[in-house]
Design a protein around this motif. Structure first.
Motif, PDB file in Angstrom:
ATOM      1  N   ALA A   1       0.828  -1.207   0.000  1.00  0.00           N
ATOM      2  CA  ALA A   1       0.000   0.000   0.000  1.00  0.00           C
ATOM      3  C   ALA A   1       0.865   1.262   0.000  1.00  0.00           C
ATOM      4  N   ASN A   2       1.979   1.194   0.717  1.00  0.00           N
ATOM      5  CA  ASN A   2       2.891   2.362   0.786  1.00  0.00           C
ATOM      6  C   ASN A   2       3.890   2.400  -0.365  1.00  0.00           C
ATOM      7  N   LYS A   3       3.706   1.495  -1.335  1.00  0.00           N
ATOM      8  CA  LYS A   3       4.565   1.402  -2.521  1.00  0.00           C
ATOM      9  C   LYS A   3       6.049   1.318  -2.126  1.00  0.00           C
ATOM     10  N   GLN A   4       6.317   0.483  -1.129  1.00  0.00           N
ATOM     11  CA  GLN A   4       7.691   0.310  -0.656  1.00  0.00           C
ATOM     12  C   GLN A   4       8.451  -0.748  -1.467  1.00  0.00           C
ATOM     13  N   GLY A   5       7.722  -1.744  -1.986  1.00  0.00           N
ATOM     14  CA  GLY A   5       8.426  -2.795  -2.697  1.00  0.00           C
ATOM     15  C   GLY A   5       7.549  -3.560  -3.659  1.00  0.00           C
ATOM     16  N   SER A   6       8.186  -4.539  -4.333  1.00  0.00           N
ATOM     17  CA  SER A   6       7.451  -5.411  -5.252  1.00  0.00           C
ATOM     18  C   SER A   6       8.067  -6.811  -5.190  1.00  0.00           C
ATOM     19  N   ASP A   7       7.486  -7.776  -5.870  1.00  0.00           N
ATOM     20  CA  ASP A   7       7.988  -9.172  -5.937  1.00  0.00           C
ATOM     21  C   ASP A   7       8.223  -9.758  -4.544  1.00  0.00           C
ATOM     22  N   TYR A   8       7.188  -9.816  -3.740  1.00  0.00           N
ATOM     23  CA  TYR A   8       7.322 -10.306  -2.354  1.00  0.00           C
ATOM     24  C   TYR A   8       7.481 -11.834  -2.319  1.00  0.00           C
ATOM     25  N   GLN A   9       8.449 -12.299  -1.520  1.00  0.00           N
ATOM     26  CA  GLN A   9       8.642 -13.752  -1.324  1.00  0.00           C
ATOM     27  C   GLN A   9       8.645 -14.041   0.169  1.00  0.00           C
ATOM     28  N   ILE A  10       7.835 -15.015   0.564  1.00  0.00           N
ATOM     29  CA  ILE A  10       7.743 -15.340   1.999  1.00  0.00           C
ATOM     30  C   ILE A  10       8.376 -16.723   2.218  1.00  0.00           C
ATOM     31  N   SER A  11       9.255 -16.809   3.207  1.00  0.00           N
ATOM     32  CA  SER A  11       9.904 -18.109   3.461  1.00  0.00           C
ATOM     33  C   SER A  11      10.053 -18.366   4.954  1.00  0.00           C
ATOM     34  N   ASP A  12      10.087 -19.679   5.286  1.00  0.00           N
ATOM     35  CA  ASP A  12      10.357 -20.061   6.686  1.00  0.00           C
ATOM     36  C   ASP A  12      11.837 -19.836   6.964  1.00  0.00           C
ATOM     37  N   LEU A  13      12.168 -19.718   8.258  1.00  0.00           N
ATOM     38  CA  LEU A  13      13.587 -19.604   8.620  1.00  0.00           C
ATOM     39  C   LEU A  13      14.228 -20.987   8.479  1.00  0.00           C
ATOM     40  N   LYS A  14      15.364 -21.039   7.766  1.00  0.00           N
ATOM     41  CA  LYS A  14      16.075 -22.319   7.652  1.00  0.00           C
ATOM     42  C   LYS A  14      16.979 -22.465   8.874  1.00  0.00           C
ATOM     43  N   LEU A  15      17.488 -23.682   9.052  1.00  0.00           N
ATOM     44  CA  LEU A  15      18.375 -23.931  10.195  1.00  0.00           C
ATOM     45  C   LEU A  15      19.550 -22.945  10.186  1.00  0.00           C
ATOM     46  N   GLU A  16      20.064 -22.708   8.979  1.00  0.00           N
ATOM     47  CA  GLU A  16      21.206 -21.798   8.839  1.00  0.00           C
ATOM     48  C   GLU A  16      20.846 -20.399   9.335  1.00  0.00           C
ATOM     49  N   ASP A  17      19.652 -19.923   8.978  1.00  0.00           N
ATOM     50  CA  ASP A  17      19.212 -18.585   9.394  1.00  0.00           C
ATOM     51  C   ASP A  17      19.110 -18.512  10.915  1.00  0.00           C
ATOM     52  N   ILE A  18      18.551 -19.576  11.482  1.00  0.00           N
ATOM     53  CA  ILE A  18      18.359 -19.597  12.937  1.00  0.00           C
ATOM     54  C   ILE A  18      19.706 -19.561  13.655  1.00  0.00           C
ATOM     55  N   ILE A  19      20.642 -20.332  13.124  1.00  0.00           N
ATOM     56  CA  ILE A  19      21.955 -20.393  13.783  1.00  0.00           C
ATOM     57  C   ILE A  19      22.688 -19.057  13.650  1.00  0.00           C
ATOM     58  N   ILE A  20      22.568 -18.427  12.490  1.00  0.00           N
ATOM     59  CA  ILE A  20      23.187 -17.103  12.316  1.00  0.00           C
ATOM     60  C   ILE A  20      22.593 -16.130  13.334  1.00  0.00           C
ATOM     61  N   GLU A  21      21.270 -16.190  13.506  1.00  0.00           N
ATOM     62  CA  GLU A  21      20.610 -15.294  14.477  1.00  0.00           C
ATOM     63  C   GLU A  21      21.071 -15.587  15.900  1.00  0.00           C
ATOM     64  N   LEU A  22      21.224 -16.886  16.165  1.00  0.00           N
ATOM     65  CA  LEU A  22      21.658 -17.301  17.505  1.00  0.00           C
ATOM     66  C   LEU A  22      23.055 -16.750  17.825  1.00  0.00           C
ATOM     67  N   PHE A  23      23.947 -16.867  16.845  1.00  0.00           N
ATOM     68  CA  PHE A  23      25.314 -16.350  17.035  1.00  0.00           C
ATOM     69  C   PHE A  23      25.291 -14.828  17.179  1.00  0.00           C
ATOM     70  N   ALA A  24      24.469 -14.177  16.350  1.00  0.00           N
ATOM     71  CA  ALA A  24      24.399 -12.707  16.391  1.00  0.00           C
ATOM     72  C   ALA A  24      23.921 -12.261  17.775  1.00  0.00           C
ATOM     73  N   LYS A  25      22.930 -12.972  18.293  1.00  0.00           N
ATOM     74  CA  LYS A  25      22.376 -12.645  19.606  1.00  0.00           C
ATOM     75  C   LYS A  25      23.446 -12.816  20.700  1.00  0.00           C
ATOM     76  N   GLU A  26      24.188 -13.924  20.609  1.00  0.00           N
ATOM     77  CA  GLU A  26      25.223 -14.214  21.606  1.00  0.00           C
ATOM     78  C   GLU A  26      26.363 -13.200  21.560  1.00  0.00           C
ATOM     79  N   ASN A  27      26.666 -12.743  20.333  1.00  0.00           N
ATOM     80  CA  ASN A  27      27.823 -11.857  20.175  1.00  0.00           C
ATOM     81  C   ASN A  27      27.474 -10.385  20.386  1.00  0.00           C
ATOM     82  N   GLU A  28      26.199 -10.119  20.629  1.00  0.00           N
ATOM     83  CA  GLU A  28      25.772  -8.722  20.847  1.00  0.00           C
ATOM     84  C   GLU A  28      26.431  -8.133  22.098  1.00  0.00           C
TER      85      GLU A  28
END
Lengths: 265, 326
Positions: free
Chosen positions: B299-326
């Protein structure tokens, strides 16, 4: 357990024969120094002249013999151990159901047997040439004495070389240590020239060290027609060196492996 | 009482590292009086593994994964703490302990380059005292599964990396170990070789109840093979539990990736930005709010071609490390 080490001997032997380039290099390695030394000493010693009690034909036999012993005894276990420790390859052996020094010993036996098999035709031809031309006569007893000395030389060499290689447990780079060791040991073992050529006092000192048993002693047994008592007394001393170095090797091996497990891995 | 295959208690490993300096003066000084720093590679690890479990041991480079494997296999001795593998203390290096484990390292070959794989396998048969007939049958079966039956009599140095790795796996399991330690086993392999090896390990775990302890930077390996994850960061455990639990914990969000439009303004975003470049952006949105978030962006014309995906194991682990290293 013995079956395992026999299997390692076979694998080590097969490895040499599987590689054509190593066969060629081996033959050159054995032949070239013998030929060079043969011509060198033929030029130095004339007619009935002797050096250190060796006449011309004895010197020829000496160099052929030294190279034969070299190809049977001198396996670069120190270089191999140094490489395996620093590259971490030793870990591959540590987690196998094996004793590390027995593993290397079995590898050496296989490798030396391969050398022996490869050089056997050449040695046989050389022996026949010397025998036919009456340059060399040998009794059965001397042959037995020589064979026993050769086996002890291989064991003593292994223990000494393994100990030198074990220094790698404590130091980063053994390259120069090993190079210097080669020169010194070759000299003291009588590889470059018969030890009898040296002044008597120096010869006495050198002959009280274990290095002479690597080359000089077995070849002396073969060509100098020594008495049985000479062979026996020297063999007893050699066995004492073997026993001593064996216990030192066990100690160094234990301490070295402890250090490898503490800091290297 | 439940049986334990791997029991690790307060395991730590410290190294003394000599500090190297640039100047010649300091280098010479270092020879006589080396300046050393204590590096804690592994800090107080404690965990247990049941027989037949498949463990994914995850961490960034230098996190202490290989050091831990080396302690569990008896190659390195711990500075403190203990570990027991199948009831054995690895530091004692007993023959029966060595026979009960197998180690495959992706970056270190154990094969003899000049000989054939069959020569190597034959040596293992003698070394591990396995009945010859049974051994031959196992080799044939496993070689068949790994599709390398026709490579067993080829000189090892003439095999491709994938073929060599398959032989390493075969050699690793043919000795019938209780625990198989794998350190980066699929490094450098193509997708087909990786797929074959993963299938092989899954089958082996199911059929033989083999305990597998795997470290890998390839999260697809971990996702495919492991049911239990131990994640370490700077030598300490930050997650020890089932893979499903980790996925469930972090699976309450989804990633929305879209192409930025001309009037895109990042300050208007209420969601957390995961990654972005000049053209595209990925944001993390709670699973229940995805529809509304996409509608608002459109509605706010911010983007196009939207793709929705689940978090993969790799994404979760990257987030976990990022959280720990904060």
């Amino acid at each position: 357990m013995l079956r395992t080490y026999i299997a390692i001997v076979k694998v080590s032997l097969k490895s040499i024969f599987a590689n054509k380039s190593s066969v060629v290099i081996l033959l050159f390695q054995a032949l070239i120094p013998s030929i060079v030394m043969f011509y060198l000493w033929s030029a130095i010693v004339n007619g009935n002249q002797t050096i250190g009690g060796f006449n011309k034909s004895q010197l020829v036999v000496y160099y052929i013999g030294v190279n034969f012993i070299n190809s049977f005894v001198w396996y670069a276990i120190d270089w191999e151990l140094n490489e395996d420790i620093h590259s971490g390859e030793l870990s591959n052996i540590i987690h196998r159901p094996l004793s590390i020094h027995n593993y290397y010993f079995a590898k050496m036996i296989g490798d030396r047997l391969a050398n022996l098999l490869l050089l056997a035709p050449l040695l046989l031809l050389g022996g026949i040439y010397l025998f036919v031309n009456q340059l060399w006569q040998i009794s059965f007893l001397v042959l037995v004495e020589f064979t026993i000395s050769l086996i002890f030389a291989a064991i003593l060499w292994f223990l000494f070389s393994y100990l030198v290689g074990s220094i790698a447990f404590w130091f980063d780079n053994l390259f120069f240590v090993l190079i210097v060791k080669e020169v010194v040991v070759n000299l003291l073992a009588g590889y470059y020239f018969p030890l009898e050529i040296l002044p008597k006092q120096i010869t006495n000192v050198v002959k009280s060290l274990p290095f002479q048993y690597f080359s000089s002693f077995p070849i002396d047994v073969l060509i100098q027609k020594q008495k049985l008592s000479f062979w026996l007394s020297n063999t007893i001393i050699e066995i004492c060196w073997v026993v001593l170095l064996y216990f030192v090797m066990l100690l160094v091996n234990r301490k070295g492996l402890q250090r490898y497990s503490d800091v290297m891995g | 009482m439940e049986q334990t295959m791997i029991d690790v208690k307060n395991l730590s490993k410290e190294y003394l590292v000599t500090n190297r300096r640039d100047s010649l003066k300091d280098t010479l000084k270092n020879i006589f009086k080396p300046e050393q720093t204590v590096v804690e590679a592994v800090k107080n690890l404690s965990f247990t593994v049941k027989p037949g479990e498949t463990i994914g041991f995850i961490g960034q480079n230098g996190a202490g994964k290989t050091t831990t494997i080396k302690m569990l296999t008896g190659t390195l001795f711990p500075s403190s703490g203990t570990c027991k593998i199948n009831g054995f203390d690895p530091t004692k290096r007993e023959t029966n302990f060595k026979k009960s484990i197998s180690v495959v390292m992706g970056n270190r070959s154990q094969l003899f380059p000049d000989l054939t794989p069959r020569d190597y396998l034959s040596l293992l048969q003698t070394m591990y005292e396995i009945d010859e007939r049974e051994f031959t049958q196992t080799v044939d079966n496993l070689a068949n599964t790994l599709k390398i039956s026709n490579k067993l009599d080829t000189q090892t140095r003439k095999l491709s990396l994938g073929e060599r790795m398959k032989i390493e796996f075969l050699a690793g399991v043919v000795t019938k170990p209780k625990v198989l330690f794998l350190d980066e086993p699929t490094i450098g392999l193509d997708v087909i070789a990786k797929r074959d090896l993963r299938k092989f390990l899954i089958k082996l775990n199911k059929d033989e109840q083999l305990t597998i302890f795997l470290t890998s930077h390839d999260m697809d390996d971990i996702a495919a093979i492991c049911d239990h994850l131990i994640i370490i960061n700077h030598g300490e455990i930050i997650w020890n539990g089932l893979k499903q639990d980790l996925l469930a914990k972090f699976g309450k969000s989804k990633y929305v990736t879209f192409t930025k439009r001309e009037n895109f303004d990042a300050t208007n975003l209420k969601a957390k930005i995961v990654t972005q470049d000049e053209l595209t952006i990925t944001i993390k949105v709670p699973a229940g709010e995805v529809e509304n978030a996409v509608a608002a962006l459109a509605a706010n014309k911010q983007g196009s071609d939207y793709q929705i995906s689940d978090l993969k194991l790799e994404d979760i682990i990257i987030e976990l490390f990022a959280k720990e290293n904060e």
